[in-house]
Design an enzyme around this catalytic site. Structure first.
Site, PDB file in Angstrom:
ATOM      1  N   VAL A  83       0.635  -1.202   0.004  1.00  0.00           N
ATOM      2  CA  VAL A  83      -0.096   0.054  -0.056  1.00  0.00           C
ATOM      3  C   VAL A  83       0.897   1.444  -0.021  1.00  0.00           C
ATOM      4  O   VAL A  83       2.011   1.096  -0.128  1.00  0.00           O
ATOM      5  CB  VAL A  83      -1.184  -0.063   1.114  1.00  0.00           C
ATOM      6  CG1 VAL A  83      -1.851  -1.139   1.247  1.00  0.00           C
ATOM      7  CG2 VAL A  83      -0.347  -0.060   2.616  1.00  0.00           C
ATOM      8  N   GLU A  85       3.266   4.412   0.604  1.00  0.00           N
ATOM      9  CA  GLU A  85       4.428   4.626   1.577  1.00  0.00           C
ATOM     10  C   GLU A  85       4.112   5.748   2.530  1.00  0.00           C
ATOM     11  O   GLU A  85       4.794   6.696   2.519  1.00  0.00           O
ATOM     12  CB  GLU A  85       5.628   4.942   0.476  1.00  0.00           C
ATOM     13  CG  GLU A  85       7.061   4.778   0.801  1.00  0.00           C
ATOM     14  CD  GLU A  85       7.423   3.207   0.991  1.00  0.00           C
ATOM     15  OE1 GLU A  85       8.526   2.976   1.292  1.00  0.00           O
ATOM     16  OE2 GLU A  85       6.549   2.518   0.775  1.00  0.00           O
ATOM     17  N   LYS A  90       0.861   1.809   6.710  1.00  0.00           N
ATOM     18  CA  LYS A  90       1.589   0.439   6.695  1.00  0.00           C
ATOM     19  C   LYS A  90       1.361  -0.300   7.928  1.00  0.00           C
ATOM     20  O   LYS A  90       1.089  -1.509   8.138  1.00  0.00           O
ATOM     21  CB  LYS A  90       2.807   0.594   6.310  1.00  0.00           C
ATOM     22  CG  LYS A  90       3.105   0.674   4.748  1.00  0.00           C
ATOM     23  CD  LYS A  90       4.594   0.836   4.385  1.00  0.00           C
ATOM     24  CE  LYS A  90       4.477   0.935   2.647  1.00  0.00           C
ATOM     25  NZ  LYS A  90       3.989   0.032   1.887  1.00  0.00           N
ATOM     26  N   SER A 110       9.810   0.956   0.101  1.00  0.00           N
ATOM     27  CA  SER A 110      11.094   1.324  -0.611  1.00  0.00           C
ATOM     28  C   SER A 110      11.771   1.976   0.148  1.00  0.00           C
ATOM     29  O   SER A 110      13.039   2.615  -0.025  1.00  0.00           O
ATOM     30  CB  SER A 110      10.879   1.640  -1.981  1.00  0.00           C
ATOM     31  OG  SER A 110       9.858   2.666  -1.958  1.00  0.00           O
ATOM     32  N   HIS A 131      11.182  -5.787  -1.473  1.00  0.00           N
ATOM     33  CA  HIS A 131      11.123  -4.618  -2.373  1.00  0.00           C
ATOM     34  C   HIS A 131      11.331  -5.184  -3.704  1.00  0.00           C
ATOM     35  O   HIS A 131      12.292  -5.331  -4.157  1.00  0.00           O
ATOM     36  CB  HIS A 131      12.199  -3.652  -2.101  1.00  0.00           C
ATOM     37  CG  HIS A 131      12.015  -2.376  -2.703  1.00  0.00           C
ATOM     38  ND1 HIS A 131      13.172  -1.715  -3.071  1.00  0.00           N
ATOM     39  CD2 HIS A 131      11.028  -1.647  -3.443  1.00  0.00           C
ATOM     40  CE1 HIS A 131      12.754  -0.716  -3.921  1.00  0.00           C
ATOM     41  NE2 HIS A 131      11.452  -0.864  -3.977  1.00  0.00           N
ATOM     42  N   ASN A 134       8.836  -1.995 -10.106  1.00  0.00           N
ATOM     43  CA  ASN A 134       8.005  -1.937 -11.266  1.00  0.00           C
ATOM     44  C   ASN A 134       8.420  -1.691 -12.670  1.00  0.00           C
ATOM     45  O   ASN A 134       9.365  -0.777 -12.746  1.00  0.00           O
ATOM     46  CB  ASN A 134       7.080  -0.684 -10.790  1.00  0.00           C
ATOM     47  CG  ASN A 134       5.779  -0.681 -11.725  1.00  0.00           C
ATOM     48  OD1 ASN A 134       5.362  -1.649 -12.386  1.00  0.00           O
ATOM     49  ND2 ASN A 134       5.162   0.534 -11.816  1.00  0.00           N
ATOM     50  N   ASN A 181      17.361   2.682  -4.116  1.00  0.00           N
ATOM     51  CA  ASN A 181      16.945   3.926  -3.899  1.00  0.00           C
ATOM     52  C   ASN A 181      17.840   5.146  -3.440  1.00  0.00           C
ATOM     53  O   ASN A 181      17.986   6.220  -3.384  1.00  0.00           O
ATOM     54  CB  ASN A 181      15.568   4.124  -3.078  1.00  0.00           C
ATOM     55  CG  ASN A 181      14.339   3.627  -4.083  1.00  0.00           C
ATOM     56  OD1 ASN A 181      14.444   3.646  -5.167  1.00  0.00           O
ATOM     57  ND2 ASN A 181      13.282   3.425  -3.482  1.00  0.00           N
TER      58      ASN A 181
END
Length: 275
Positions: A83, A85, A90, A110, A131, A134, A181
């Site tokens: 869901v 971030e 969460k 992430s 993680h 996409n 990231n």
């Protein structure tokens, strides 16, 4: 439980691109439960999952059961949270998912610390970081975060499931942003700052990195793909953890978010997108 595949009864909590991508990928192995928060979200998830299954070898939309009732996940052996971030969102969802049964739990975060999520939701010994990237059906990497204190077997089951999904798991430290990231966002933001400073056309900035560095897409188009609001949320977590200015979202991104230009999902960002 299917020991060779890690899990035999997975559930996914979420109805967005990542959630539906994971569900579609997992449908190649067997039945999957997909939890949506509303009837409208469930309807959209069914359509999206069906589309994603067509991109997965062996994917089968008929194996994905979409539900809005969390109790339908009670017999799952793995539940993956996917869901928005937001730490509080969460935590609340993971608390509910953990209480509904005895499944191992995974989060697709992430940018948030996995151990903190586990401790705050009360299920730290069952929660690991998964993680995925996409589009899920195409991206091979999974950043697998296995905090200390997991109950016996979780790590082995997580690794086996990644392998069964034909993904490559790389175990990463439990730090906001993990590895990708942490390295990616300073680069993306530098591209925005260069754009602001030079006035170059967006397409030219992207062409330099696409054609000159061999990247699949340029940094500005990638930000549109991620979503500028999502990028800003991730960057805030990274800045809060490090205090380093390179993780601050440039002012242009904040201005674009204020104008509703969130990237591809809103129809406009650094580029315009048709229907």
């Amino acid at each position: 439980m299917n020991e060779s595949e890690g899990y035999g009864r997975p559930g996914i909590a979420g109805s967005g691109a990542i959630a539906c991508g994971v569900a579609a990928t997992a449908s190649a192995l067997g039945e999957v439960r997909l939890l949506a928060r509303s009837d409208q979200s469930a309807w959209r998830a069914e359509e999206r999952a069906e589309t994603e299954c067509k991109k997965v070898e062996g994917g089968a939309a008929g194996r994905i059961r979409v539900t809005t009732n969390v109790s339908d996940l009670a017999d799952c052996d793995l539940i993956v949270e996917s869901v928005k971030e937001d730490l509080d969102v969460k935590v609340e969802l993971m608390r509910t998912l953990g209480d509904v049964g005895e499944a191992d739990l995974a989060t697709t975060t992430s940018s948030l610390p996995v151990r903190e999520l586990g401790e705050r939701c009360g299920h730290a010994n069952r929660l690991f970081g998964l993680h995925v990237f996409n589009p899920v059906q195409r991206m091979e990497l999974v950043e697998l975060c296995l905090p200390d204190g997991l109950r016996p077997g979780v790590a082995d089951r997580a690794r086996a499931w990644c392998a069964a999904l034909e993904k490559t798991p790389v175990e990463v430290p439990d730090q906001p942003g993990f590895v990708v990231n942490r390295l990616l966002f300073p680069y993306l933001f530098d591209a925005v700052r260069l754009l602001e400073r030079t006035g170059m056309p967006e397409a030219d900035v992207d062409a330099c990195m696409h054609l000159g560095a061999g990247h699949p897409m340029g940094p500005l188009r990638l930000l549109d793909f991620i979503g500028l609001d999502v990028a800003a949320a991730i960057s805030q977590s990274l800045f809060d953890d490090t205090g380093e200015d390179r993780y601050r979202a440039p002012g242009l991104i904040e201005s674009m978010i204020g104008e509703g230009k969130l990237g591809r999902k809103s129809g406009a960002g650094f580029y315009e997108y048709g229907d």
